[in-house]
Design a protein around this motif. Sequence first.
Motif, PDB file in Angstrom:
ATOM      1  N   UNK A 129      65.025 -53.453  77.841  1.00  0.00           N
ATOM      2  CA  UNK A 129      64.088 -54.533  78.187  1.00  0.00           C
ATOM      3  C   UNK A 129      62.707 -54.262  77.579  1.00  0.00           C
ATOM      4  N   UNK A 130      62.287 -53.001  77.627  1.00  0.00           N
ATOM      5  CA  UNK A 130      60.970 -52.645  77.106  1.00  0.00           C
ATOM      6  C   UNK A 130      60.908 -52.854  75.587  1.00  0.00           C
ATOM      7  N   UNK A 131      61.972 -52.509  74.895  1.00  0.00           N
ATOM      8  CA  UNK A 131      62.038 -52.747  73.450  1.00  0.00           C
ATOM      9  C   UNK A 131      61.803 -54.226  73.151  1.00  0.00           C
ATOM     10  N   UNK A 132      62.495 -55.102  73.888  1.00  0.00           N
ATOM     11  CA  UNK A 132      62.343 -56.543  73.668  1.00  0.00           C
ATOM     12  C   UNK A 132      60.940 -57.013  74.024  1.00  0.00           C
ATOM     13  N   UNK A 133      60.390 -56.515  75.120  1.00  0.00           N
ATOM     14  CA  UNK A 133      59.054 -56.936  75.547  1.00  0.00           C
ATOM     15  C   UNK A 133      58.004 -56.582  74.501  1.00  0.00           C
ATOM     16  N   UNK A 134      58.086 -55.366  73.985  1.00  0.00           N
ATOM     17  CA  UNK A 134      57.104 -54.927  72.991  1.00  0.00           C
ATOM     18  C   UNK A 134      57.172 -55.781  71.732  1.00  0.00           C
ATOM     19  N   UNK A 135      58.370 -56.075  71.292  1.00  0.00           N
ATOM     20  CA  UNK A 135      58.516 -56.801  70.042  1.00  0.00           C
ATOM     21  C   UNK A 135      58.332 -58.307  70.192  1.00  0.00           C
ATOM     22  N   UNK A 136      58.745 -58.861  71.308  1.00  0.00           N
ATOM     23  CA  UNK A 136      58.661 -60.315  71.481  1.00  0.00           C
ATOM     24  C   UNK A 136      57.320 -60.781  72.029  1.00  0.00           C
ATOM     25  N   UNK A 137      56.628 -59.910  72.777  1.00  0.00           N
ATOM     26  CA  UNK A 137      55.407 -60.339  73.455  1.00  0.00           C
ATOM     27  C   UNK A 137      54.135 -59.684  72.917  1.00  0.00           C
ATOM     28  N   UNK A 138      54.216 -58.438  72.465  1.00  0.00           N
ATOM     29  CA  UNK A 138      53.003 -57.693  72.111  1.00  0.00           C
ATOM     30  C   UNK A 138      52.836 -57.521  70.602  1.00  0.00           C
ATOM     31  N   UNK A 139      53.868 -57.103  69.918  1.00  0.00           N
ATOM     32  CA  UNK A 139      53.738 -56.829  68.487  1.00  0.00           C
ATOM     33  C   UNK A 139      53.481 -58.090  67.654  1.00  0.00           C
ATOM     34  N   UNK A 140      53.722 -59.252  68.228  1.00  0.00           N
ATOM     35  CA  UNK A 140      53.459 -60.519  67.525  1.00  0.00           C
ATOM     36  C   UNK A 140      51.993 -60.932  67.633  1.00  0.00           C
ATOM     37  N   UNK A 141      51.207 -60.224  68.415  1.00  0.00           N
ATOM     38  CA  UNK A 141      49.797 -60.575  68.622  1.00  0.00           C
ATOM     39  C   UNK A 141      48.946 -60.051  67.457  1.00  0.00           C
ATOM     40  N   UNK A 142      47.706 -60.545  67.322  1.00  0.00           N
ATOM     41  CA  UNK A 142      46.853 -60.157  66.191  1.00  0.00           C
ATOM     42  C   UNK A 142      46.541 -58.662  66.163  1.00  0.00           C
ATOM     43  N   UNK A 143      46.455 -58.101  64.953  1.00  0.00           N
ATOM     44  CA  UNK A 143      46.209 -56.677  64.797  1.00  0.00           C
ATOM     45  C   UNK A 143      44.834 -56.252  65.300  1.00  0.00           C
ATOM     46  N   UNK A 144      43.855 -57.160  65.303  1.00  0.00           N
ATOM     47  CA  UNK A 144      42.500 -56.778  65.721  1.00  0.00           C
ATOM     48  C   UNK A 144      42.317 -56.799  67.235  1.00  0.00           C
ATOM     49  N   UNK A 145      43.363 -57.110  67.955  1.00  0.00           N
ATOM     50  CA  UNK A 145      43.321 -57.110  69.419  1.00  0.00           C
ATOM     51  C   UNK A 145      43.106 -55.684  69.932  1.00  0.00           C
ATOM     52  N   UNK A 146      42.251 -55.518  70.938  1.00  0.00           N
ATOM     53  CA  UNK A 146      42.054 -54.203  71.545  1.00  0.00           C
ATOM     54  C   UNK A 146      43.081 -53.987  72.647  1.00  0.00           C
ATOM     55  N   UNK A 147      43.743 -52.841  72.611  1.00  0.00           N
ATOM     56  CA  UNK A 147      44.725 -52.475  73.629  1.00  0.00           C
ATOM     57  C   UNK A 147      44.009 -51.697  74.732  1.00  0.00           C
ATOM     58  N   UNK A 148      44.143 -52.177  75.960  1.00  0.00           N
ATOM     59  CA  UNK A 148      43.543 -51.533  77.140  1.00  0.00           C
ATOM     60  C   UNK A 148      44.666 -51.090  78.081  1.00  0.00           C
ATOM     61  N   UNK A 149      45.135 -49.827  77.983  1.00  0.00           N
ATOM     62  CA  UNK A 149      46.231 -49.353  78.839  1.00  0.00           C
ATOM     63  C   UNK A 149      45.744 -48.881  80.196  1.00  0.00           C
ATOM     64  N   UNK A 150      46.691 -48.628  81.090  1.00  0.00           N
ATOM     65  CA  UNK A 150      46.345 -48.162  82.440  1.00  0.00           C
ATOM     66  C   UNK A 150      46.207 -46.650  82.540  1.00  0.00           C
ATOM     67  N   UNK A 151      46.673 -45.921  81.526  1.00  0.00           N
ATOM     68  CA  UNK A 151      46.640 -44.458  81.614  1.00  0.00           C
ATOM     69  C   UNK A 151      46.344 -43.827  80.269  1.00  0.00           C
TER      70      UNK A 151
END
Length: 471
Positions: free
Chosen positions: A162-184
């Motif tokens: 599920x995580x593989x699909x989420x990363x590729x379908x929801x996150x990796x399609x977003x713009x490269x200049x987006x800042x990633x703000x993780x929880x940890x």
Amino acid sequence: MMKIEQIYTNCIAQAAYYIESDGEAAIFDPLREVQPYIDRAQKDNANIRYIFETHFHADFVSGHLDLATKTGAKIVYGTTANPNFEAIIATDNQEFKVGNCTIKALHTPGHTMESTCYLLIDENGKQQGIITGDTLFIGDVGRPDLAQTMTSDLTQEKLAGYLFDSLRDKIMVLPDDLTVYPSHGAGSACGKNMSKETTDTLGNQKKTNYALRADMTKEEFISELIDGLALPPAYFPQNVQMNIEGYQSLDLILEKALIALSPLEFHQLSQEHDVVVLDVRHEDDFVKAHIPNSIFVGIQGNFAPWVGSVIGNVNQKLIIVAPQGREQETITRLSRVGFDHVLGYLEGAIAAWENAGFETESIESISPEAFANQYSNETLVVDARKPSEFEAEHVENALNFPLDNVHSNYHQIEQNKPFYLHCAGGYRSVIMASVLKSKGLSHFINIEKGMNGIKKTAVPTTNFVCQSTLK
């Protein structure tokens, strides 16, 4: 204009976020003590409108309930979440307005089934950042085994898929200049290879994060993700339940726990079979003098996670030996990981205990230089660090005995054979020493400054893997 601020707490490697626009604010993944978030919003003359949760956290108890009660803000979880309190359950792609900016919920199952990332869109419609929770870290992604304990039909392999699909379908399609703000960040047990950096661009993560390789198959992803995962700390499922079911207000916890106990009262409680004495002073002070059978976890280190790992049960009754003036801090930091059953603290600390005539014990501890003078090929050395640290470099013929596993492995120690005990810098070895002593084992000598000090002596070291357990 949208304001984005990361509020990072080093001792549990956790990031909360404050978003403000046009007099309205939102808090993401707040800690248990919520007044700092309220104060931050008041500084901007802003009202906290929403409390967004990326998932049901395992490594800490969130402050969502107290913050909602004190501010009237609405709690938001992602699709499939089913908390035991009032909350908005966001649908995939649902948008929320905070002032002139927009928060878009992206359902990203994998770390847990309800895991949700939040896309931050400014007043001009530009995507500025994404709060990724435990779905995507800097250099890593969330471990897929924590939700297994909550749902019987889930496996870590299925969640990893599920995580593989989420990363590729929801996150990796977003713009490269987006800042990633993780929880940890580095030090959290929610992943295995996190960077010390706590933000990055998505484009750079696509280049450097092993889990975001464009040519990676799902099977390769699953294999790499679950390889080398250590067992999660015992308190993790209990924190998840508290985050789902609710908990007492921190104000009430402090009121019940901030009780000064005289040495006599403290001694009487320490004799109860269901009470643990927790000593949070510096390891050097604990080594010199401590109450018999007390457990050491120093407040100056990664305090709360180690308490959770070593003591395990959040319902354990505790009485505290703390540096004077740090009693409330200790209780607050314990509450971050759900330890809400503190019965009080020793008034006057260890000096008052000794002045009252009660017994103390010590731990034999020597400098790295003294250890080098005593070392020979026959010397038995126990290394309390993680396997990865041990494999990188260790004393020749040493045995790796990670602190995380002390309760399950201590019985493997030969009862009468003396040994030397060390970690990286002297903190974890004293934690282990206190646990071993509480179990009746005391035939060891602690090495101050740990491997950091040993490396500066003539003691031979190697980076090849030796034995991994004591037998």
